[in-house]
Motif scaffolding. Structure first.
Motif, PDB file in Angstrom:
ATOM      1  N   GLY A 176     -21.564  -5.201   3.777  1.00 55.47           N
ATOM      2  CA  GLY A 176     -21.361  -5.809   2.468  1.00 55.47           C
ATOM      3  C   GLY A 176     -20.072  -6.597   2.327  1.00 55.47           C
ATOM      4  O   GLY A 176     -20.072  -7.726   1.858  1.00 55.47           O
ATOM      5  N   PHE A 177     -18.952  -6.007   2.729  1.00 54.44           N
ATOM      6  CA  PHE A 177     -17.680  -6.694   2.560  1.00 54.44           C
ATOM      7  C   PHE A 177     -17.557  -7.886   3.493  1.00 54.44           C
ATOM      8  O   PHE A 177     -17.094  -8.955   3.092  1.00 54.44           O
ATOM      9  N   GLN A 178     -17.978  -7.704   4.752  1.00 54.62           N
ATOM     10  CA  GLN A 178     -17.929  -8.825   5.684  1.00 54.62           C
ATOM     11  C   GLN A 178     -18.854  -9.949   5.248  1.00 54.62           C
ATOM     12  O   GLN A 178     -18.533 -11.110   5.424  1.00 54.62           O
ATOM     13  N   PHE A 179     -20.003  -9.606   4.676  1.00 53.73           N
ATOM     14  CA  PHE A 179     -20.898 -10.644   4.188  1.00 53.73           C
ATOM     15  C   PHE A 179     -20.271 -11.396   3.024  1.00 53.73           C
ATOM     16  O   PHE A 179     -20.415 -12.613   2.917  1.00 53.73           O
ATOM     17  N   PHE A 180     -19.572 -10.694   2.140  1.00 53.17           N
ATOM     18  CA  PHE A 180     -18.892 -11.366   1.036  1.00 53.17           C
ATOM     19  C   PHE A 180     -17.821 -12.315   1.562  1.00 53.17           C
ATOM     20  O   PHE A 180     -17.720 -13.457   1.112  1.00 53.17           O
ATOM     21  N   VAL A 181     -17.027 -11.859   2.522  1.00 53.38           N
ATOM     22  CA  VAL A 181     -15.969 -12.697   3.100  1.00 53.38           C
ATOM     23  C   VAL A 181     -16.564 -13.880   3.852  1.00 53.38           C
ATOM     24  O   VAL A 181     -15.993 -14.962   3.872  1.00 53.38           O
ATOM     25  N   TYR A 182     -17.737 -13.684   4.436  1.00 53.03           N
ATOM     26  CA  TYR A 182     -18.412 -14.750   5.166  1.00 53.03           C
ATOM     27  C   TYR A 182     -19.096 -15.751   4.222  1.00 53.03           C
ATOM     28  O   TYR A 182     -18.942 -16.966   4.366  1.00 53.03           O
ATOM     29  N   ALA A 183     -19.853 -15.262   3.253  1.00 56.59           N
ATOM     30  CA  ALA A 183     -20.743 -16.126   2.469  1.00 56.59           C
ATOM     31  C   ALA A 183     -20.072 -16.787   1.267  1.00 56.59           C
ATOM     32  O   ALA A 183     -20.347 -17.951   0.973  1.00 56.59           O
ATOM     33  N   PHE A 184     -19.213 -16.078   0.567  1.00 58.94           N
ATOM     34  CA  PHE A 184     -18.683 -16.628  -0.677  1.00 58.94           C
ATOM     35  C   PHE A 184     -17.840 -17.888  -0.479  1.00 58.94           C
ATOM     36  O   PHE A 184     -17.991 -18.845  -1.247  1.00 58.94           O
ATOM     37  N   PRO A 185     -16.961 -17.963   0.532  1.00 56.65           N
ATOM     38  CA  PRO A 185     -16.244 -19.232   0.742  1.00 56.65           C
ATOM     39  C   PRO A 185     -17.168 -20.405   1.095  1.00 56.65           C
ATOM     40  O   PRO A 185     -16.917 -21.536   0.698  1.00 56.65           O
ATOM     41  N   ILE A 186     -18.245 -20.125   1.810  1.00 54.84           N
ATOM     42  CA  ILE A 186     -19.210 -21.181   2.143  1.00 54.84           C
ATOM     43  C   ILE A 186     -19.872 -21.704   0.877  1.00 54.84           C
ATOM     44  O   ILE A 186     -20.039 -22.915   0.700  1.00 54.84           O
ATOM     45  N   ILE A 187     -20.234 -20.806  -0.015  1.00 56.20           N
ATOM     46  CA  ILE A 187     -20.862 -21.216  -1.276  1.00 56.20           C
ATOM     47  C   ILE A 187     -19.866 -22.007  -2.127  1.00 56.20           C
ATOM     48  O   ILE A 187     -20.232 -23.018  -2.741  1.00 56.20           O
ATOM     49  N   ILE A 188     -18.623 -21.579  -2.174  1.00 55.14           N
ATOM     50  CA  ILE A 188     -17.604 -22.312  -2.940  1.00 55.14           C
ATOM     51  C   ILE A 188     -17.397 -23.707  -2.367  1.00 55.14           C
ATOM     52  O   ILE A 188     -17.295 -24.689  -3.114  1.00 55.14           O
ATOM     53  N   ILE A 189     -17.356 -23.819  -1.049  1.00 53.44           N
ATOM     54  CA  ILE A 189     -17.198 -25.146  -0.430  1.00 53.44           C
ATOM     55  C   ILE A 189     -18.402 -26.026  -0.729  1.00 53.44           C
ATOM     56  O   ILE A 189     -18.253 -27.218  -1.007  1.00 53.44           O
ATOM     57  N   PHE A 190     -19.598 -25.450  -0.693  1.00 54.00           N
ATOM     58  CA  PHE A 190     -20.815 -26.210  -1.007  1.00 54.00           C
ATOM     59  C   PHE A 190     -20.729 -26.826  -2.404  1.00 54.00           C
ATOM     60  O   PHE A 190     -20.946 -28.020  -2.584  1.00 54.00           O
ATOM     61  N   TYR A 191     -20.386 -26.018  -3.393  1.00 50.16           N
ATOM     62  CA  TYR A 191     -20.327 -26.525  -4.764  1.00 50.16           C
ATOM     63  C   TYR A 191     -19.098 -27.389  -5.020  1.00 50.16           C
ATOM     64  O   TYR A 191     -19.138 -28.261  -5.885  1.00 50.16           O
ATOM     65  N   SER A 192     -18.028 -27.170  -4.286  1.00 53.16           N
ATOM     66  CA  SER A 192     -16.866 -28.047  -4.428  1.00 53.16           C
ATOM     67  C   SER A 192     -17.182 -29.452  -3.929  1.00 53.16           C
ATOM     68  O   SER A 192     -16.835 -30.450  -4.575  1.00 53.16           O
TER      69      SER A 192
END
Length: 170
Positions: free
Chosen positions: A107-123
């Motif tokens: 769970g934590f590694q997935f959050f660290v992996y996925a959330f920055p990618i999603i933020i970059i996508f929307y940025s």
């Protein structure tokens, strides 16, 4: 394998025909293609995954009439993701994984992996589609859309992806 192809077709159909530029609460856009980009299997040779990202973005650009926006965003996300996976998960564990899901890496590694990618996508999406990047509306759009899509990715994984830990205790 058939289930993954069906899910891919379902996500692309959902992106193109249902969720095309629909704003929820004036700040949230749900984009299911980010799920496919996040859950895509990591390959050490990234040319194949870059080609898959470009073709996915091109397919969405054709139907959305967005003039290459999603193609560029998907290529940037795949390129960033291929280097980010090695930093978060590690090279020795990525060879064992067939899909980078929450059950596979935790769970934590997935959050660290996925959330920055999603933020970059929307940025990047907000950078291409808005007139002023550093406005309160854009920051709300990036943060709320990222949170909503991260929750959607987690729900999607628990509903549609197989549990690979079912035989762990036997």
């Amino acid at each position: 394998m058939r289930g993954n192809i069906f899910l891919f077709i379902f996500l692309v159909f959902l992106q193109i025909f249902v969720l095309n530029k629909i704003l929820f609460f004036d700040y949230i856009i749900v984009s299911p293609i980010i799920m496919f980009l996040i859950l895509l299997k990591y390959n050490k040779d990234s040319k194949q995954s870059l080609l898959v990202g470009f073709l996915l973005g091109l397919l969405i650009d054709i139907f959305n009439n967005s003039l290459g926006t999603y193609s560029i965003i998907c290529i940037i996300i795949i390129y960033f993701r291929n280097s980010w996976v090695l930093k978060v998960v590690g090279e020795e564990k990525t060879e064992e994984l067939s899909m980078l899901s929450i059950r596979a890496i935790g769970g934590f590694q997935f959050f660290v992996y996925a959330f920055p990618i999603i933020i970059i996508f929307y940025s990047i999406l907000s950078l291409f589609e808005s007139e002023s990047f550093l406005s309160l509306n854009n920051l709300l759009f990036i943060s709320l859309s990222s949170i909503a899509n991260y929750i959607l990715v987690i729900i999607f994984q628990y509903l549609f992806l197989n549990n690979s830990l079912s035989n762990e205790w036997r």
